[in-house]
Scaffold this motif. Structure first.
Motif, short mmCIF file in Angstrom:
data_model
loop_
_atom_site.label_atom_id
_atom_site.label_comp_id
_atom_site.label_asym_id
_atom_site.label_seq_id
_atom_site.Cartn_x
_atom_site.Cartn_y
_atom_site.Cartn_z
N VAL A 116 0.87 -1.18 0.00
CA VAL A 116 0.00 0.00 0.00
C VAL A 116 0.90 1.22 0.00
O VAL A 116 1.63 1.47 0.97
CB VAL A 116 -0.93 0.01 1.23
CG1 VAL A 116 -1.80 1.25 1.22
CG2 VAL A 116 -1.78 -1.26 1.26
N ASP A 117 0.86 1.98 -1.08
CA ASP A 117 1.77 3.12 -1.23
C ASP A 117 1.00 4.28 -1.85
O ASP A 117 0.57 4.21 -3.00
CB ASP A 117 2.95 2.72 -2.13
CG ASP A 117 4.07 3.76 -2.10
OD1 ASP A 117 3.81 4.88 -1.64
OD2 ASP A 117 5.19 3.44 -2.55
N TYR A 118 0.81 5.34 -1.06
CA TYR A 118 0.03 6.49 -1.53
C TYR A 118 0.91 7.66 -1.99
O TYR A 118 0.39 8.75 -2.24
CB TYR A 118 -0.91 6.98 -0.43
CG TYR A 118 -2.05 6.03 -0.16
CD1 TYR A 118 -3.10 5.92 -1.05
CD2 TYR A 118 -2.07 5.24 0.99
CE1 TYR A 118 -4.15 5.05 -0.80
CE2 TYR A 118 -3.10 4.37 1.24
CZ TYR A 118 -4.15 4.28 0.33
OH TYR A 118 -5.18 3.42 0.57
N ARG A 119 2.17 7.44 -2.11
CA ARG A 119 3.04 8.52 -2.57
C ARG A 119 2.74 8.89 -4.01
O ARG A 119 2.46 8.03 -4.85
CB ARG A 119 4.51 8.10 -2.45
CG ARG A 119 5.02 7.93 -1.04
CD ARG A 119 6.44 7.43 -1.06
NE ARG A 119 6.53 6.16 -1.79
CZ ARG A 119 7.68 5.62 -2.21
NH1 ARG A 119 8.82 6.24 -1.97
NH2 ARG A 119 7.68 4.47 -2.86
N LYS A 120 2.78 10.19 -4.31
CA LYS A 120 2.53 10.63 -5.68
C LYS A 120 3.67 10.21 -6.60
O LYS A 120 3.46 9.89 -7.77
CB LYS A 120 2.35 12.15 -5.71
CG LYS A 120 1.11 12.63 -4.98
CD LYS A 120 0.96 14.14 -5.08
CE LYS A 120 -0.30 14.61 -4.35
NZ LYS A 120 -0.45 16.09 -4.41
N THR A 165 -6.79 13.42 5.95
CA THR A 165 -7.36 12.81 4.75
C THR A 165 -8.66 12.09 5.11
O THR A 165 -8.88 11.68 6.25
CB THR A 165 -6.39 11.78 4.14
OG1 THR A 165 -6.19 10.70 5.08
CG2 THR A 165 -5.04 12.42 3.81
N THR A 175 -9.57 0.39 -0.95
CA THR A 175 -10.98 0.67 -1.25
C THR A 175 -11.74 -0.65 -1.12
O THR A 175 -11.14 -1.73 -1.12
CB THR A 175 -11.14 1.23 -2.67
OG1 THR A 175 -10.60 0.29 -3.62
CG2 THR A 175 -10.44 2.57 -2.80
N ASP A 189 -4.80 -3.05 -2.67
CA ASP A 189 -3.64 -2.21 -2.40
C ASP A 189 -3.96 -0.72 -2.34
O ASP A 189 -3.12 0.08 -1.94
CB ASP A 189 -2.53 -2.46 -3.44
CG ASP A 189 -3.01 -2.24 -4.86
OD1 ASP A 189 -4.16 -1.81 -5.05
OD2 ASP A 189 -2.23 -2.52 -5.80
N ASP A 190 -5.18 -0.33 -2.73
CA ASP A 190 -5.58 1.07 -2.58
C ASP A 190 -6.56 1.25 -1.41
O ASP A 190 -7.08 2.34 -1.19
CB ASP A 190 -6.21 1.61 -3.87
CG ASP A 190 -7.42 0.80 -4.32
OD1 ASP A 190 -7.77 -0.20 -3.64
OD2 ASP A 190 -8.02 1.14 -5.35
N SER A 202 -15.40 3.29 5.29
CA SER A 202 -14.70 3.83 4.11
C SER A 202 -15.38 3.45 2.81
O SER A 202 -14.84 3.72 1.73
CB SER A 202 -13.26 3.31 4.10
OG SER A 202 -12.56 3.72 5.25
N GLN A 246 6.35 7.41 -6.71
CA GLN A 246 6.72 6.15 -6.08
C GLN A 246 8.09 5.65 -6.50
O GLN A 246 8.53 4.59 -6.06
CB GLN A 246 5.66 5.09 -6.38
CG GLN A 246 4.29 5.45 -5.84
CD GLN A 246 3.29 4.35 -6.03
OE1 GLN A 246 3.63 3.24 -6.43
NE2 GLN A 246 2.02 4.64 -5.76
N ARG A 286 -9.41 9.24 4.13
CA ARG A 286 -9.06 7.84 4.36
C ARG A 286 -8.87 7.58 5.85
O ARG A 286 -9.32 6.56 6.38
CB ARG A 286 -7.81 7.49 3.57
CG ARG A 286 -7.41 6.04 3.63
CD ARG A 286 -6.33 5.71 2.62
NE ARG A 286 -5.16 6.55 2.78
CZ ARG A 286 -4.80 7.53 1.94
NH1 ARG A 286 -5.53 7.79 0.89
NH2 ARG A 286 -3.70 8.23 2.14
#
Length: 215
Positions: free
Chosen positions: A37-41, A198, A75, A72-73, A128, A43, A200
């Motif tokens: 799980v990686d939310y960096r713009k 956020t 959702t 991985d997002d 969520s 990566q 999230r």
């Protein structure tokens, strides 16, 4: 910083592998999956694959854990779609109604075979969910209401009930890892809200539970 985090992650995997070996436990690498799980713009080049005992661990975008489909997002469309597809249990509910079963039996069947699936680990994911996901879940409940001719608790009500019950159980248990996150204000009447930047985080379990308890 990023390098340090990844190094710590790989060290934990090595520690787990070593612990299994020392305790005579077989770690089935073929059934082990890696989900990032990686939310960096930005990566960068991505993460190198993990290897256990010389075997590369398969990297996946989603997996099923204790009946919950995690992506991985983070959702929940995949999870809600999957559990609503199990609504064919409604067919058996209709058959019981045709056999003129008592409404209490119909409701018990619904709670055991349908509601239990719809609400599995609900405190972890329902907060969520998108409106579209929630409407899909509620349609199943509405269909069951029409079959049983009985008013059934909505998904929103079930979520609130279980959220309150679970949070109160955590508050009563000082040894629970999340116990310290429920901090009373000096008034002793409300819990201190957690600052979230956020949606999230705001829609996750602890912030939702605190808002519920404060209202």
């Amino acid at each position: 910083m990023e390098l340090l985090v990844e190094t710590a992650y790989r060290e934990e995997v090595e520690n787990l592998t070593s612990w299994c070996q020392h305790n005579n436990l077989h770690l089935n690498v073929s059934k082990t999956k890696e989900l990032i799980v990686d939310y960096r713009k930005q990566q960068g080049e991505g993460h190198a694959p993990i290897a256990i005992n010389g075997t590369t661990v398969e990297r996946v975008s989603s997996f099923r854990f204790l009946g919950v489909h995690i992506t991985d997002d983070l959702t929940w469309t995949l999870h809600t779609t999957t559990i609503t597809k199990k609504a064919p249990q409604l067919f058996f509910l209709r058959r019981l109604r045709r056999f003129k079963m008592d409404s209490r039996i119909l409701c018990n069947f619904y709670r055991c075979t349908i509601e239990s699936i719809l609400t599995g680990c609900i405190t972890a994911w329902y907060g969520s969910c998108t409106d579209l996901n929630r409407k899909a879940l509620q349609r199943v409940v509405k269909t069951a209401e029409n079959i049983t001719r009985t008013e059934l608790p909505s998904m929103e009500d079930l979520y609130s009930q279980r959220l309150r019950k679970k949070s109160l159980r955590i508050i009563k248990d000082p040894h629970h890892p999340s116990h310290k996150l429920f901090c009373l204000l000096p008034s002793g009447r409300h819990y201190r809200s957690i600052l979230t930047k956020t949606n999230r985080v705001r829609d996750s379990f602890i912030p939702q539970a605190i808002r519920l308890l404060n209202t």
